[in-house]
Design an enzyme around this catalytic site. Structure first.
Site, PDB file in Angstrom:
ATOM      1  N   ASP A  15      33.935 -51.691   0.555  1.00  0.00           N
ATOM      2  CA  ASP A  15      34.328 -50.285   0.357  1.00  0.00           C
ATOM      3  C   ASP A  15      35.831 -50.105   0.186  1.00  0.00           C
ATOM      4  OD1 ASP A  15      31.607 -49.619   0.812  1.00  0.00           O
ATOM      5  OD2 ASP A  15      31.978 -49.671   2.967  1.00  0.00           O
ATOM      6  N   GLY A  72      27.991 -50.592  -3.385  1.00  0.00           N
ATOM      7  CA  GLY A  72      28.052 -49.279  -4.018  1.00  0.00           C
ATOM      8  C   GLY A  72      29.433 -49.102  -4.604  1.00  0.00           C
ATOM      9  N   HIS A  73      29.554 -49.216  -5.911  1.00  0.00           N
ATOM     10  CA  HIS A  73      30.865 -49.085  -6.542  1.00  0.00           C
ATOM     11  C   HIS A  73      30.960 -47.714  -7.204  1.00  0.00           C
ATOM     12  CE1 HIS A  73      31.438 -53.737  -6.706  1.00  0.00           C
ATOM     13  NE2 HIS A  73      31.388 -53.231  -5.496  1.00  0.00           N
ATOM     14  N   LYS A  89      37.001 -51.171  -4.993  1.00  0.00           N
ATOM     15  CA  LYS A  89      36.939 -52.125  -6.109  1.00  0.00           C
ATOM     16  C   LYS A  89      36.477 -51.438  -7.383  1.00  0.00           C
ATOM     17  CE  LYS A  89      34.079 -54.634  -3.635  1.00  0.00           C
ATOM     18  NZ  LYS A  89      34.216 -54.124  -2.277  1.00  0.00           N
ATOM     19  N   GLN A 148      30.989 -56.437  -1.768  1.00  0.00           N
ATOM     20  CA  GLN A 148      31.341 -56.537  -0.339  1.00  0.00           C
ATOM     21  C   GLN A 148      32.803 -57.001  -0.204  1.00  0.00           C
ATOM     22  OE1 GLN A 148      27.966 -58.173  -1.085  1.00  0.00           O
ATOM     23  NE2 GLN A 148      27.374 -56.057  -0.996  1.00  0.00           N
TER      24      GLN A 148
HETATM   25  P1  IMP Z   1      23.389 -56.260   4.375  1.00  0.00           P
HETATM   26  O1  IMP Z   1      24.296 -56.789   3.297  1.00  0.00           O
HETATM   27  O2  IMP Z   1      22.621 -55.036   3.939  1.00  0.00           O
HETATM   28  O3  IMP Z   1      22.520 -57.314   4.969  1.00  0.00           O
HETATM   29  O4  IMP Z   1      24.331 -55.749   5.583  1.00  0.00           O
HETATM   30  C1  IMP Z   1      25.103 -56.644   6.367  1.00  0.00           C
HETATM   31  C2  IMP Z   1      26.451 -56.019   6.725  1.00  0.00           C
HETATM   32  O5  IMP Z   1      27.257 -55.917   5.551  1.00  0.00           O
HETATM   33  C3  IMP Z   1      26.356 -54.595   7.298  1.00  0.00           C
HETATM   34  O6  IMP Z   1      27.410 -54.416   8.238  1.00  0.00           O
HETATM   35  C4  IMP Z   1      26.601 -53.728   6.085  1.00  0.00           C
HETATM   36  O7  IMP Z   1      27.086 -52.453   6.427  1.00  0.00           O
HETATM   37  C5  IMP Z   1      27.643 -54.554   5.362  1.00  0.00           C
HETATM   38  N1  IMP Z   1      27.668 -54.316   3.917  1.00  0.00           N
HETATM   39  C6  IMP Z   1      26.833 -54.792   2.981  1.00  0.00           C
HETATM   40  N2  IMP Z   1      27.189 -54.376   1.759  1.00  0.00           N
HETATM   41  C7  IMP Z   1      28.285 -53.627   1.916  1.00  0.00           C
HETATM   42  C8  IMP Z   1      29.159 -52.945   1.002  1.00  0.00           C
HETATM   43  O8  IMP Z   1      28.986 -52.968  -0.221  1.00  0.00           O
HETATM   44  N3  IMP Z   1      30.197 -52.266   1.566  1.00  0.00           N
HETATM   45  C9  IMP Z   1      30.427 -52.286   2.907  1.00  0.00           C
HETATM   46  N4  IMP Z   1      29.659 -52.907   3.781  1.00  0.00           N
HETATM   47  C10 IMP Z   1      28.602 -53.587   3.303  1.00  0.00           C
END
Ligand code: IMP
Length: 454
Positions: free
Chosen positions: A19, A46-47, A22, A230
């Site tokens: 977040d 989520g971009h 990007k 991420q």
């Molecule tokens: P997962 O990727 O859904 O398995 O989540 C694992 C961890 O990564 C959690 O803390 C999510 O909130 C975090 N996370 C996954 N994708 C994103 C992203 O695009 N932005 C911020 N945090 C993310």
């Protein structure tokens, strides 16, 4: 293409916990690139991209799709929910973006099935207070099946009979797990299969090998942009494990994902916010509770693009950032949302981690649970009363904001080449005379020319 070092490529990735903004950086640059590649994760990302008065929230498709001139690719290390991809493409087309013939998905990417999502939710619930706080999109369970070598991959979407047989067998096994381990209701397999088959018909034409296509781009001298999802601190290996995502977010993962030599990747531009946010669980040393944290959340609109969850907000963590710059080999940093700090009387930056026994750590420990017991050592800098919103020249920034940037750079040992002073494209400042800054200037210029064209 062997060993070809692409002077034309650039890799943009998150330098914190996701977040970071990007989407804006990639969007700003992608008009200057002929090929844009997503290499990790899935629709947990989520971009957000604002283009004129249109607003896009992209989850799977590379942000470059918004520019007519870019060809987009999704790599083998991604996990793809076919239903989410179909919905995202439909949404883009509804907003006037032509996806047809411009998007290729690696047949080696892993498929997320509806049962993966059910398992993600059930496992998180079972973890109770120690939950990871996943996005609930089935990311972890899909990568788990990949590692167990029983996953379905995108290529099977082109083989209807195999798809039916493999998807039913795997979903039956997931349903048994849901029942026996979590006492959770089963997923309707028949209905899930029907929607998978519908999605397969729509997505089959997009399936194709990424590596050879990128090799052809490189041969032609096309600039290629790699877009990480991420962030480095969420990397499966080098992030704050176990509070991480299930894929590698680091630059090297792009080469693995595309099946190309690392020399093709180009320099890495790390995107960081002028403060820190994270969503989900896990230790967060610089987290700010109370009014200042609320103020950052409101002013920075820190609510998840994917889940809508309020993000936890904290002071800039230079310890984590310096570590991210090292493991990510960052050539430069894009510093986002500087304007969100406008009006604060003072601004704090964590410059060391003090352990319970009085030692000061220069880097985050490998076991993130140890972060629970550390106290950040802060440097306190004066804030600035004036607004930085929309400023595009460094000389126009308030002196205290300039000092903040210099402090940052000293602690990171990496140049800040871009500063974002608002959500809009034009609210951007390119800084310094490094090779990377000059390249960004060139790319942003292309955007301006494209915008000015009739
Ligand atoms: P997962 O990727 O859904 O398995 O989540 C694992 C961890 O990564 C959690 O803390 C999510 O909130 C975090 N996370 C996954 N994708 C994103 C992203 O695009 N932005 C911020 N945090 C993310």
């Amino acid at each position: 293409m062997k060993g070809r070092s692409s002077q034309q490529a650039l890799l943009v990735l998150g330098g914190q916990w996701g977040d970071e903004g990007k989407g804006k950086v990639v969007d700003l640059l992608s008009a200057g690139f002929r090929a844009v590649v997503r290499y990790n994760g899935g629709h947990n990302a989520g971009h957000t991209v604002k283009f004129g008065d249109r607003h896009f929230a992209l989850h799977l498709v590379p942000s470059g799709i918004i520019h007519g001139g870019s060809r987009c690719y999704m790599g083998a290390c991604m996990v793809v929910d076919p239903l989410a991809l179909v919905a995202e493409i439909a949404d883009l087309e509804e907003k006037g973006v032509d996806v047809n013939g411009r998007l290729t998905v690696s047949p080696r990417a892993t498929l997320i099935l509806p049962t993966h999502q059910a398992l993600d939710v059930a496992r998180e619930r079972a973890r109770g207070t120690s939950s990871i706080g996943t996005t609930g999109r089935g990311i972890g369970p899909a990568y788990q099946d990949l590692a167990q070598r029983r996953a379905l991959r995108v290529g099977v979407l082109t083989e209807p009979e195999q798809l039916a047989a493999d998807a039913v067998a795997l979903m039956q096994s997931h349903n048994r797990e849901l029942d026996l381990l979590f006492a959770a209701p089963p997923v309707d397999i028949e209905q899930s299969l029907r929607s998978l088959q519908d999605a397969a018909r729509m997505l089959s034409p997009l399936v194709g090998e990424i590596g050879p296509a990128l090799g052809r781009h490189a041969e032609r001298g096309d600039p290629i942009l790699f877009e990480g999802a991420q962030g480095i601190m969420l990397d499966l290996y080098h992030g704050t494990y176990p509070y991480v995502t299930s894929s590698s977010c680091l630059p090297g993962a792009a080469a693995v994902s595309c099946g190309i030599p690392v020399g093709m990747l180009g320099p890495a531009l790390g995107v960081m916010k002028a403060y820190v946010t994270r969503v989900g669980g896990g230790p967060f040393p610089t987290e700010i509770e109370g009014a200042v944290g609320d103020r950052l959340r409101e002013r920075g609109n820190e609510f998840g693009t994917t889940t809508g969850r309020p993000r936890r907000c904290g002071w800039f963590d230079a310890v984590a950032a310096r570590y991210a710059a090292r493991v990510g080999g960052l050539a430069g940093v894009a510093l986002m949302k500087l304007d969100v700090l406008d009006g604060l009387e003072e601004i704090r930056v964590a410059v060391g981690y003090r352990t319970a026994d009085g030692r000061v750590l220069a880097e985050p420990p490998a076991d993130a649970r140890k972060l629970e017991d550390i106290e950040p050592e802060y440097a306190t800098l004066p804030g600035w009363g004036a607004t930085t919103r929309g400023i595009t020249k460094e000389g126009d920034l308030p002196p205290a904001a300039r000092a903040y940037l210099e402090f940052f750079e000293d602690h990171l040992g990496v140049p800040i080449v871009l500063v974002s002073t608002g959500p809009r494209r034009e609210e951007t400042l390119i800084r310094g005379r490094s090779a990377l800054a000059d390249r960004l200037r060139g790319a942003v210029h292309t955007v301006e020319e494209a915008a000015a064209a009739p």
